[in-house]
Design a protein around this motif. Structure first.
Motif, short mmCIF file in Angstrom:
data_model
loop_
_atom_site.label_atom_id
_atom_site.label_comp_id
_atom_site.label_asym_id
_atom_site.label_seq_id
_atom_site.Cartn_x
_atom_site.Cartn_y
_atom_site.Cartn_z
N ASN A 145 -2.74 -14.84 44.05
CA ASN A 145 -1.95 -14.93 42.83
C ASN A 145 -2.34 -16.12 41.97
OD1 ASN A 145 -0.49 -12.67 43.67
ND2 ASN A 145 1.03 -13.92 44.74
N GLY A 146 -3.03 -17.08 42.55
CA GLY A 146 -3.53 -18.23 41.80
C GLY A 146 -4.94 -18.03 41.31
N SER A 147 -5.35 -16.76 41.13
CA SER A 147 -6.70 -16.41 40.67
C SER A 147 -7.77 -16.91 41.63
CB SER A 147 -6.95 -16.95 39.25
OG SER A 147 -6.05 -16.38 38.33
N PRO A 179 -11.96 -20.21 43.49
CA PRO A 179 -11.47 -19.52 42.29
C PRO A 179 -12.31 -18.28 42.07
CG PRO A 179 -12.80 -21.43 41.69
CD PRO A 179 -12.62 -21.48 43.18
N VAL A 180 -11.71 -17.25 41.47
CA VAL A 180 -12.45 -16.02 41.21
C VAL A 180 -13.69 -16.33 40.39
CG1 VAL A 180 -12.36 -13.81 39.99
CG2 VAL A 180 -10.43 -14.53 41.39
N GLY A 181 -14.81 -15.77 40.78
CA GLY A 181 -16.06 -16.01 40.08
C GLY A 181 -17.20 -15.27 40.75
N SER A 182 -18.42 -15.60 40.36
CA SER A 182 -19.60 -15.00 40.94
C SER A 182 -20.45 -16.08 41.58
CB SER A 182 -20.40 -14.25 39.86
OG SER A 182 -20.70 -15.12 38.78
N THR A 184 -15.35 -13.88 35.81
CA THR A 184 -13.98 -14.13 36.23
C THR A 184 -13.22 -12.84 36.55
OG1 THR A 184 -13.25 -14.21 33.91
CG2 THR A 184 -13.82 -16.30 34.97
N GLN A 185 -13.96 -11.72 36.59
CA GLN A 185 -13.37 -10.45 36.99
C GLN A 185 -13.49 -10.30 38.50
OE1 GLN A 185 -11.83 -8.25 34.96
NE2 GLN A 185 -11.31 -6.93 36.70
N PRO A 186 -12.38 -10.16 39.23
CA PRO A 186 -12.48 -10.02 40.68
C PRO A 186 -13.37 -8.86 41.10
CG PRO A 186 -10.21 -10.38 40.02
CD PRO A 186 -10.99 -10.13 38.76
N THR A 187 -14.17 -9.08 42.13
CA THR A 187 -15.08 -8.07 42.63
C THR A 187 -14.98 -7.97 44.15
OG1 THR A 187 -16.84 -9.73 42.71
CG2 THR A 187 -16.73 -8.35 40.73
N ARG A 188 -15.59 -6.93 44.69
CA ARG A 188 -15.69 -6.77 46.15
C ARG A 188 -17.05 -7.33 46.58
NH1 ARG A 188 -13.13 -1.03 48.14
NH2 ARG A 188 -11.09 -1.25 47.14
N THR A 232 -8.40 -9.57 44.60
CA THR A 232 -7.52 -8.51 44.12
C THR A 232 -8.27 -7.20 43.93
OG1 THR A 232 -7.82 -9.29 41.84
CG2 THR A 232 -5.87 -10.08 43.02
N ALA A 233 -9.61 -7.24 43.90
CA ALA A 233 -10.40 -6.01 43.79
C ALA A 233 -10.27 -5.15 45.04
CB ALA A 233 -11.87 -6.36 43.54
N TRP A 234 -9.88 -5.75 46.15
CA TRP A 234 -9.66 -5.00 47.39
C TRP A 234 -8.22 -4.49 47.50
CZ3 TRP A 234 -13.61 -3.85 50.65
CH2 TRP A 234 -14.76 -4.65 50.60
#
Length: 265
Positions: free
Chosen positions: A150-152, A195-198, A13-17, A64-66
Motif C-alpha cells: 500500500n506504500g507503493s 519502491p515500485v520500479g524497474s 512506476t507501473q507494478p509488474t510481475r 500489486t500486479a500479482w
C-alpha cells in the motif's frame, strides 16, 4: 533512490510481475540434486527436499500486479511434476497430525488468477506448521508484507524451513506419514522491500530495507509478535547454511546482511 553503477536512471512506476528468483538461488538448487531440487513455477520458485518431503525454501516476487480478487482455492494436492519414482505426499498425510498444512508462498499473495492461486496449494509449497504459528504469528507477518504494498512498494520474499521437530496441537513430533514428511523446527523468511520500479537488482542499495525472521514451529511462538523473532541475514545464513541475496554485489550483501530490522516501520 541511489542507483548502483550501471543502473538505469529512469524507473517504470507501473507494478509488474518480475523474476521470482531475482535475488539469487540461496542453496544452489538444481535438478540434479534430489534434496535440493530446483522447481520453477510461474507463481514462485522453490528448492524441494525429497528426503524431508517438504521444500527447503520458496522464493517469490510480490507487487500489486500479482494481486486480484480470485477466491482462495483450497485445492491442496500432490505435485505431479516431481519425478515419478519419488515418494508422493498427499493431503491425507497431514490429517489428524496436529499440524496445519502451512503455506510458504501464501495463497493471498497469489490471488491475481485462478492458476496462480491454485499453484500455492501444491504440497511442494506446504509444510507441517503448528496451528497457532500458522494462523497467528506467521499470518501476521504475511499480512504485514501485503500491507507494505500500500506504500507503493514491491517485495522479494524467500521463506523456508530449518531443523527437525515442532510442537503442534497434539504435542511434539519430528516426522509425519510414517516418516515421509519432516516437521521443521522453525520457519524463516527474508524480505527485501523496494519502491515500485524497474531494474530491481540495480536499485538495491545500502539504504534498502531488508527483514529477516526465524520463528520456532511451536504453538507458543504465537505468544509474541512476529517482530520479536527478527535477526540479521548473517545469523540466518549461519543457521541454514544458505547464501541469501547472492545476486547482489558482495560489498552490498555485507552491509545489508549485518543489520537487524526492527520490524515495526
Amino acid at each position: 533512490m541511489i542507483p548502483q553503477p550501471g543502473g538505469s536512471t529512469t524507473n517504470n512506476t507501473q507494478p509488474t510481475r518480475d523474476n521470482n528468483l531475482a535475488m539469487g538461488n540461496p542453496s544452489g538448487a538444481s535438478v540434479g540434486d534430489p534434496n535440493n531440487y530446483l522447481m520453477v513455477k510461474s507463481a514462485y520458485t522453490l528448492s524441494y527436499n525429497r528426503r524431508r518431503g517438504i521444500a527447503n525454501w520458496v522464493s517469490w516476487h510480490l507487487s500489486t500486479a500479482w494481486k486480484g480478487t480470485v477466491r482462495r482455492g483450497n485445492d491442496f494436492r500432490a505435485d505431479a511434476t516431481l519425478p515419478r519414482d519419488w515418494p508422493v505426499i498427499q493431503t491425507a498425510d497431514y490429517t489428524n497430525t496436529g499440524f496445519d498444512r502451512g503455506h510458504l508462498c501464501p495463497s493471498d499473495d497469489r490471488d491475481g488468477s485462478v492458476e496462480d492461486n491454485s499453484a500455492t496449494f501444491l504440497l511442494t509449497n506446504i509444510v507441517p506448521e503448528a496451528p497457532r504459528h500458522n494462523r497467528e504469528v506467521w499470518k501476521e507477518l504475511e499480512d504485514y508484507c501485503r500491507n507494505l504494498l500500500n506504500g507503493s512498494n514491491e517485495l522479494y520474499i524467500i521463506a523456508g524451513t530449518t531443523g527437525t521437530g515442532g510442537t503442534g496441537s497434539n504435542g511434539e513430533a519430528s516426522k509425519l506419514a510414517d516418516g515421509k514428511i519432516t516437521v521443521p523446527a522453525s520457519l524463516w523468511k527474508v524480505i527485501v522491500v523496494l519502491p515500485v520500479g524497474s531494474n530491481d537488482l540495480q536499485r538495491v542499495n545500502s539504504n534498502t530495507r531488508v527483514i529477516a525472521v526465524n520463528i520456532p514451529n511451536r504453538q507458543t511462538a504465537a505468544d509474541k509478535p512476529w517482530y520479536a523473532y527478527t535477526l540479521s541475514i548473517d545469523d540466518l545464513e549461519r543457521r541454514t547454511g544458505y547464501d541469501f541475496l547472492s545476486n547482489l554485489p558482495a560489498d552490498l550483501q555485507q552491509i545489508l546482511e549485518s543489520r537487524i530490522d526492527g520490524g515495526v516501520n
